[in-house]
Scaffold this active site. Sequence first.
Site, PDB file in Angstrom:
ATOM      1  N   ARG A 168       0.821  -1.198   0.000  1.00  0.00           N
ATOM      2  CA  ARG A 168       0.000   0.000   0.000  1.00  0.00           C
ATOM      3  C   ARG A 168       0.867   1.265   0.000  1.00  0.00           C
ATOM      4  O   ARG A 168       1.953   1.282   0.581  1.00  0.00           O
ATOM      5  CB  ARG A 168      -0.940  -0.005   1.192  1.00  0.00           C
ATOM      6  CG  ARG A 168      -0.274   0.250   2.532  1.00  0.00           C
ATOM      7  CD  ARG A 168      -1.192  -0.113   3.674  1.00  0.00           C
ATOM      8  NE  ARG A 168      -0.763   0.459   4.951  1.00  0.00           N
ATOM      9  CZ  ARG A 168      -1.087  -0.030   6.122  1.00  0.00           C
ATOM     10  NH1 ARG A 168      -1.838  -1.110   6.202  1.00  0.00           N
ATOM     11  NH2 ARG A 168      -0.683   0.564   7.235  1.00  0.00           N
ATOM     12  N   GLN A 185      10.680  -7.707   3.661  1.00  0.00           N
ATOM     13  CA  GLN A 185      10.070  -7.856   2.347  1.00  0.00           C
ATOM     14  C   GLN A 185      11.072  -7.454   1.263  1.00  0.00           C
ATOM     15  O   GLN A 185      12.020  -6.701   1.501  1.00  0.00           O
ATOM     16  CB  GLN A 185       8.797  -7.007   2.255  1.00  0.00           C
ATOM     17  CG  GLN A 185       7.697  -7.442   3.207  1.00  0.00           C
ATOM     18  CD  GLN A 185       7.208  -8.849   2.936  1.00  0.00           C
ATOM     19  OE1 GLN A 185       7.115  -9.274   1.784  1.00  0.00           O
ATOM     20  NE2 GLN A 185       6.906  -9.599   3.990  1.00  0.00           N
ATOM     21  N   HIS A 186      10.828  -7.928   0.054  1.00  0.00           N
ATOM     22  CA  HIS A 186      11.840  -7.770  -0.985  1.00  0.00           C
ATOM     23  C   HIS A 186      12.083  -6.316  -1.371  1.00  0.00           C
ATOM     24  O   HIS A 186      13.228  -5.917  -1.607  1.00  0.00           O
ATOM     25  CB  HIS A 186      11.452  -8.595  -2.210  1.00  0.00           C
ATOM     26  CG  HIS A 186      11.573 -10.068  -1.966  1.00  0.00           C
ATOM     27  ND1 HIS A 186      11.069 -11.028  -2.813  1.00  0.00           N
ATOM     28  CD2 HIS A 186      12.159 -10.750  -0.932  1.00  0.00           C
ATOM     29  CE1 HIS A 186      11.325 -12.227  -2.325  1.00  0.00           C
ATOM     30  NE2 HIS A 186      11.980 -12.081  -1.190  1.00  0.00           N
ATOM     31  N   GLU A 276      -7.266  -3.335   7.204  1.00  0.00           N
ATOM     32  CA  GLU A 276      -6.310  -4.338   6.730  1.00  0.00           C
ATOM     33  C   GLU A 276      -6.975  -5.681   6.433  1.00  0.00           C
ATOM     34  O   GLU A 276      -8.135  -5.919   6.777  1.00  0.00           O
ATOM     35  CB  GLU A 276      -5.199  -4.509   7.772  1.00  0.00           C
ATOM     36  CG  GLU A 276      -4.363  -3.241   7.941  1.00  0.00           C
ATOM     37  CD  GLU A 276      -3.329  -3.362   9.045  1.00  0.00           C
ATOM     38  OE1 GLU A 276      -3.400  -4.320   9.841  1.00  0.00           O
ATOM     39  OE2 GLU A 276      -2.445  -2.487   9.108  1.00  0.00           O
TER      40      GLU A 276
END
Length: 497
Positions: A168, A185-186, A276
């Site tokens: 987001r 995270q990547h 979420e």
Amino acid sequence: MSLTDLRAYIEHLRGLGEIQDVAAPVALDLELGAIVRRCYETRSPAPLFTAFSDHPAGFRILGAPAGLGRQPGRQLIRVAASLDMPLDSTGHDIVSALAGSLDLPAIDPVIVDTAPCFENVTIGDAVDLTRLPVPLLHCGDGGRYLNTWGCIVARTPDGSWTNWSIARMMLLDGRRMTGLVAAEQHVGMVARRWADLGKPMPFALALGVEPSIPFICGMPLPAQVNEAGRLGAFLQRPLRTVRCRTVDLEAPASAEILIEGHLHLDEMAEEGPMGEFAGYLWSGGAMKRPVYHVSALSHRNDAILPVVVAGEPVEENHTAWGIPTAAVILHDLRVAGLPVTTAWCPFEAALHWLVVTVPRDWRRRSGAEGGQQFCRRIGEVVFGSKAGALIPKVIVVPDDVDPTDTKELVWAFATRCHPLEGHATFEHIAAAPLLAYLRTSEKISASTGKIVYNGLPPDEWGEMLPIRASFRHGYPAEIVARVTDRWQEYGFDPVGP
């Protein structure tokens, strides 16, 4: 049928009765978000908004792009259409196809000379993101979210890894955004490599891309794997990309809207809260997040912005994230040599459950001494993988249970899981802080306990299973076929698949 841009996808869905054109002016402030939420919860067609009461004309918004449909036997029709699969594909079919594609050689994208998004281009000081129809989606959101269904493109400084992801992004002003950039995270890993060189990370945000791309962006592949090549392997064709105007990246050429710029890890702004995927919005949950500075904005004429309104199931976090997650875990379990039939993240569990089904002869094929040991081996693979990092609860059952049928799964869980015996518990396991029930200390440490529920027969039964007292399992095949064929002859209405 290959649907290589969002407009072709919309026309295809319209022909299937899965698009609702909304011509009445709708407010971007909450009204649009409320309509999309109600579409999810009633399984109504995807709404295509063409007029806004609080924003100038010139853009459109597509809500619920990969939500569930309500056609009998085709609840996954938007997912199947997005992935170029038969429209009556089941959850089993889609997970199996995605898992199988992970063993195929990558097909890298091809670069084309130009793209429709360059019909309108603004660069530098002329950029104004507020020209886009950015909605306030939930009552209580900390801001307007521009990216809920777009592809973030990032590349390592050495050029060895190009990552496509989805996260987001909240609008700050006409030239800045902020959003989730988690270190594990990547996109966070790539950004860290740039920051270690003292530089911001070049990025591109492609909104309104061809419908399969968000599914690969949500697929938890290992680091250093290029999502574009893996999607090419699944589709058996190369994706089309186009060179950006102000950063050294190639972005999906199908984009309706293309935003370019740099992510600064050393500059922070408040982001959130936001409703979420677990189904909650935590008031007062604003956090400091890195800032995206925008250097170019390009878009098609009458461009379409896709919008996902996260929340209680079922929405795209549960379809386009949950289904690829199950596929990667299924592949990982098979690579580990474990006999598994399928894996599935039940939509209603909001990514908090994973179900693994196994054949009756799992003992002989695995060499496990008993159910608890076998469940522990499954848990070690799942919880040790990127794909399983989010999943806190795994349910293992024999494959006579259809895990995509929630009614059947609830019955099996209630009647097959002993409350005290056979489960495999794991303490102090890494966990995503977005899990709904975590205590504050667990969110901060990103660590919690996890469990594999043993729904296998007691070890003393061996391979014996009781006969299920149901229509499908409790009668000879010829009787099932005869009753099915004669159903209307008996005077009953037709029954869907």
